[in-house]
Design a protein around this motif. Structure first.
Motif, PDB file in Angstrom:
ATOM      1  N   TYR A   1       3.328  -7.709  -0.718  1.00 16.19           N
ATOM      2  CA  TYR A   1       3.158  -7.584   0.735  1.00 16.19           C
ATOM      3  C   TYR A   1       4.427  -8.010   1.480  1.00 16.19           C
ATOM      4  O   TYR A   1       4.941  -7.279   2.335  1.00 16.19           O
ATOM      5  CB  TYR A   1       1.969  -8.460   1.162  1.00 16.19           C
ATOM      6  N   GLY A   2       4.922  -9.206   1.166  1.00 15.11           N
ATOM      7  CA  GLY A   2       6.076  -9.746   1.879  1.00 15.11           C
ATOM      8  C   GLY A   2       7.327  -8.918   1.702  1.00 15.11           C
ATOM      9  O   GLY A   2       8.101  -8.718   2.656  1.00 15.11           O
ATOM     10  N   GLU A   3       7.548  -8.438   0.496  1.00 15.11           N
ATOM     11  CA  GLU A   3       8.726  -7.623   0.241  1.00 15.11           C
ATOM     12  C   GLU A   3       8.647  -6.275   0.952  1.00 15.11           C
ATOM     13  O   GLU A   3       9.660  -5.745   1.401  1.00 15.11           O
ATOM     14  CB  GLU A   3       8.912  -7.418  -1.266  1.00 15.11           C
TER      15      GLU A   3
ATOM     16  N   PHE B   1      -1.211  -1.549   1.905  1.00 19.54           N
ATOM     17  CA  PHE B   1      -0.386  -0.480   2.478  1.00 19.54           C
ATOM     18  C   PHE B   1      -0.551   0.876   1.794  1.00 19.54           C
ATOM     19  O   PHE B   1       0.246   1.781   2.018  1.00 19.54           O
ATOM     20  CB  PHE B   1       1.089  -0.898   2.448  1.00 19.54           C
ATOM     21  N   LYS B   2      -1.585   1.049   0.991  1.00 22.76           N
ATOM     22  CA  LYS B   2      -1.744   2.300   0.255  1.00 22.76           C
ATOM     23  C   LYS B   2      -1.974   3.503   1.167  1.00 22.76           C
ATOM     24  O   LYS B   2      -1.760   4.638   0.761  1.00 22.76           O
ATOM     25  CB  LYS B   2      -2.881   2.174  -0.762  1.00 22.76           C
TER      26      LYS B   2
ATOM     27  N   ILE C   1       2.579   6.706  -2.514  1.00 23.63           N
ATOM     28  CA  ILE C   1       2.463   5.247  -2.653  1.00 23.63           C
ATOM     29  C   ILE C   1       1.652   4.976  -3.910  1.00 23.63           C
ATOM     30  O   ILE C   1       0.536   5.489  -4.067  1.00 23.63           O
ATOM     31  CB  ILE C   1       1.792   4.618  -1.423  1.00 23.63           C
ATOM     32  N   CYS C   2       2.212   4.183  -4.814  1.00 20.77           N
ATOM     33  CA  CYS C   2       1.532   3.923  -6.081  1.00 20.77           C
ATOM     34  C   CYS C   2       2.009   2.607  -6.683  1.00 20.77           C
ATOM     35  O   CYS C   2       2.922   1.966  -6.162  1.00 20.77           O
ATOM     36  CB  CYS C   2       1.779   5.065  -7.066  1.00 20.77           C
ATOM     37  N   TYR C   3       1.374   2.221  -7.772  1.00 19.69           N
ATOM     38  CA  TYR C   3       1.804   1.041  -8.513  1.00 19.69           C
ATOM     39  C   TYR C   3       3.012   1.377  -9.388  1.00 19.69           C
ATOM     40  O   TYR C   3       3.136   2.506  -9.884  1.00 19.69           O
ATOM     41  CB  TYR C   3       0.688   0.536  -9.422  1.00 19.69           C
ATOM     42  N   LEU C   4       3.876   0.390  -9.590  1.00 19.85           N
ATOM     43  CA  LEU C   4       4.944   0.529 -10.569  1.00 19.85           C
ATOM     44  C   LEU C   4       4.353   0.313 -11.959  1.00 19.85           C
ATOM     45  O   LEU C   4       3.696  -0.705 -12.208  1.00 19.85           O
ATOM     46  CB  LEU C   4       6.042  -0.511 -10.327  1.00 19.85           C
ATOM     47  N   PRO C   5       4.558   1.245 -12.883  1.00 20.91           N
ATOM     48  CA  PRO C   5       4.061   1.030 -14.248  1.00 20.91           C
ATOM     49  C   PRO C   5       4.690  -0.211 -14.884  1.00 20.91           C
ATOM     50  O   PRO C   5       5.764  -0.654 -14.470  1.00 20.91           O
ATOM     51  CB  PRO C   5       4.491   2.300 -14.979  1.00 20.91           C
ATOM     52  N   LEU C   6       4.020  -0.735 -15.889  1.00 18.98           N
ATOM     53  CA  LEU C   6       4.566  -1.867 -16.628  1.00 18.98           C
ATOM     54  C   LEU C   6       5.949  -1.511 -17.151  1.00 18.98           C
ATOM     55  O   LEU C   6       6.195  -0.392 -17.606  1.00 18.98           O
ATOM     56  CB  LEU C   6       3.632  -2.206 -17.794  1.00 18.98           C
TER      57      LEU C   6
ATOM     58  N   THR D   1      -9.867 -11.463   6.595  1.00 19.07           N
ATOM     59  CA  THR D   1      -9.349 -10.118   6.369  1.00 19.07           C
ATOM     60  C   THR D   1      -7.831 -10.207   6.308  1.00 19.07           C
ATOM     61  O   THR D   1      -7.258 -11.244   6.636  1.00 19.07           O
ATOM     62  CB  THR D   1      -9.804  -9.156   7.489  1.00 19.07           C
ATOM     63  N   ILE D   2      -7.171  -9.120   5.902  1.00 17.04           N
ATOM     64  CA  ILE D   2      -5.718  -9.159   5.756  1.00 17.04           C
ATOM     65  C   ILE D   2      -5.043  -8.344   6.858  1.00 17.04           C
ATOM     66  O   ILE D   2      -5.678  -7.520   7.514  1.00 17.04           O
ATOM     67  CB  ILE D   2      -5.268  -8.633   4.371  1.00 17.04           C
ATOM     68  N   GLY D   3      -3.751  -8.606   7.039  1.00 21.70           N
ATOM     69  CA  GLY D   3      -2.946  -7.764   7.918  1.00 21.70           C
ATOM     70  C   GLY D   3      -2.802  -8.242   9.353  1.00 21.70           C
ATOM     71  O   GLY D   3      -2.166  -7.564  10.157  1.00 21.70           O
ATOM     72  N   LEU D   4      -3.359  -9.412   9.690  1.00 24.13           N
ATOM     73  CA  LEU D   4      -3.342  -9.868  11.082  1.00 24.13           C
ATOM     74  C   LEU D   4      -2.422 -11.054  11.341  1.00 24.13           C
ATOM     75  O   LEU D   4      -2.123 -11.366  12.497  1.00 24.13           O
ATOM     76  CB  LEU D   4      -4.765 -10.250  11.522  1.00 24.13           C
TER      77      LEU D   4
END
Length: 414
Positions: A59-61, A94-95, A103-108, A304-307
């Motif tokens: 989130y922060g990055e 942020f999806k 927008i997706c996950y980075l694979p291992l 909740t998140i994002g506030l």
């Protein structure tokens, strides 16, 4: 690379076991299932040869990299953005963001995953935000001669690049075409290991928090809760922070003070633990999700998140969580509103902004509930100090802003 790859392999196994009863681990695993097929489909739908890949850990990055992504989209609209996250905290928040096409996950970070991901996405440029050094991906990008940049990086003596065992990590620094670093101290450390492909530009988070401040929209429920009271906003808190806060809040026992707690984790079980702690101390509270005011409640729990970055606007004093756990969170979010900041512990030297705020007397570090109560009271009762903090922080943000413009002026995009 053998030891590194072994650690990555073991991590992949451990997190699958953790997924049995940990929600974030479950999201981490599920989000990467059949990733090749899903990514191939998404990239095919772009119908574009101009892919720019941006990777953020969490989130922060993302918040740190967001001003640059938006600036690239504005200046170079031909690029299609592929945005990846390592952590569910970033991806889940942020999806649905409309600033990136994929927008997706980075694979291992295995050799095969790196080869396949880069083969599928075919990025013309890749950008990593702050602390991301996934070696297989970086070495594959270098092998494919894909321009790669690291943004808003900061280096400290305790990092592995500067240790006797850090040879493989030092090699990874050479995979970047340019390291955009935050400060001269980082540059001096890099000079010592003969890394010269850097540019001192500052931290894009300053641009982001200023943007959030400029676009602030009133939050009626929170405004009503605050009323004309003084407000202690505690952001990104963990269990240890919350125990300190409740202890301090009871010690203060001020009729004109209210507390807003914004936990780092908002899973049902975490909120249940927090509300049980508050109830045990016979303090009345309300949950943001229920949207029901209680005139007797002195504590508001944001479940909740994002506030958080907006809620700091309502603070008289801000407490930053994380000092008892993985490290203090973003001090700039409250400071941009010229609010005094308090955080736990002596580990602040890892964070440039925390050190800066202490030097400006706009922050205090504490180690007990008694100290927290005393520092909150000291800030609330010293109007002269608060005016000086406002003046210092206004100047501070003016000096530190503008990193995004510097970076995009140097980035070699076409």
């Amino acid at each position: 690379m053998f030891l590194y790859n072994l650690v990555i392999y073991l991590y992949g196994i451990v997190i699958k076991f953790a997924a049995i009863n940990k929600l974030k681990a479950r999201q981490w695993v599920k989000g990467r299932e059949n990733w090749r097929e899903r990514l191939t489909k998404k990239i095919g739908e772009l119908n574009s040869q101009d892919v720019l890949w941006v990777h953020c850990s969490s989130y922060g990055e993302f918040e740190q990299g967001r001003p640059l992504i938006e600036a690239i989209k504005k200046k170079y609209p031909k690029y299609k953005i592929v945005l990846t996250f390592f952590s569910p905290s970033g991806y889940e928040a942020f999806k649905e963001w409309n600033g990136a096409e994929v927008i997706c996950y980075l694979p291992l970070d295995t050799k095969r995953n790196a080869e396949d991901f880069i083969h599928i996405t075919q990025p013309k440029v890749s950008i990593f935000i702050k602390y991301e050094f996934w070696l297989n991906f970086l070495f594959e990008l270098k092998k494919q001669k894909i321009p790669t940049y690291l943004i808003s990086a900061v280096f400290k003596p305790h990092h592995p690049f500067f240790k006797w065992y850090g040879g493989i990590f030092r090699r990874s620094l050479a995979t970047f075409d340019k390291l955009f670093i935050q400060d001269d101290a980082s540059g001096k450390l890099l000079d010592k290991i003969n890394i010269t492909n850097y540019e001192v530009c500052g931290d894009t988070r300053f641009d982001r928090v200023l943007e959030v401040k400029e676009n602030f929209v009133e939050m009626p429920f929170i405004k009503e809760f605050c009323g004309d009271k003084k407000i202690l906003v505690a952001g990104s808190t963990w269990q240890g922070d919350e125990e300190l806060l409740i202890e301090a809040f009871k010690l203060l026992n001020l009729p004109d003070l209210k507390l807003i707690i914004v936990p780092h984790n908002v899973e049902e079980k975490d909120i249940a633990k927090l509300t049980a702690l508050i109830a045990k101390n016979e303090i009345e509270f309300v949950l943001f999700s229920q949207q029901k005011q209680n005139k007797n409640a002195n504590v508001l729990v944001i479940d909740t998140i994002g506030l958080l970055s907006k809620i700091y606007k309502y603070a008289s004093v801000a407490y930053i969580g994380g000092g008892l756990n993985e490290g203090i969170h973003n001090c700039l979010e409250p400071a941009v509103y010229y609010k005094p900041v308090i955080f736990y512990g002596n580990d602040y030297h890892k964070y440039n902004e925390a050190t800066d705020l202490l030097a400006l007397k706009a922050a205090k570090n504490i180690s007990t509930g008694n100290e927290l109560a005393a520092e909150v009271l000291a800030f609330l009762n010293n109007k002269t100090a608060l005016l000086e903090i406002e003046k210092e922080l206004q100047s501070y943000f003016q000096k530190k802003s503008g990193t995004t413009k510097k970076v995009i002026a140097i980035l070699e995009l076409s």
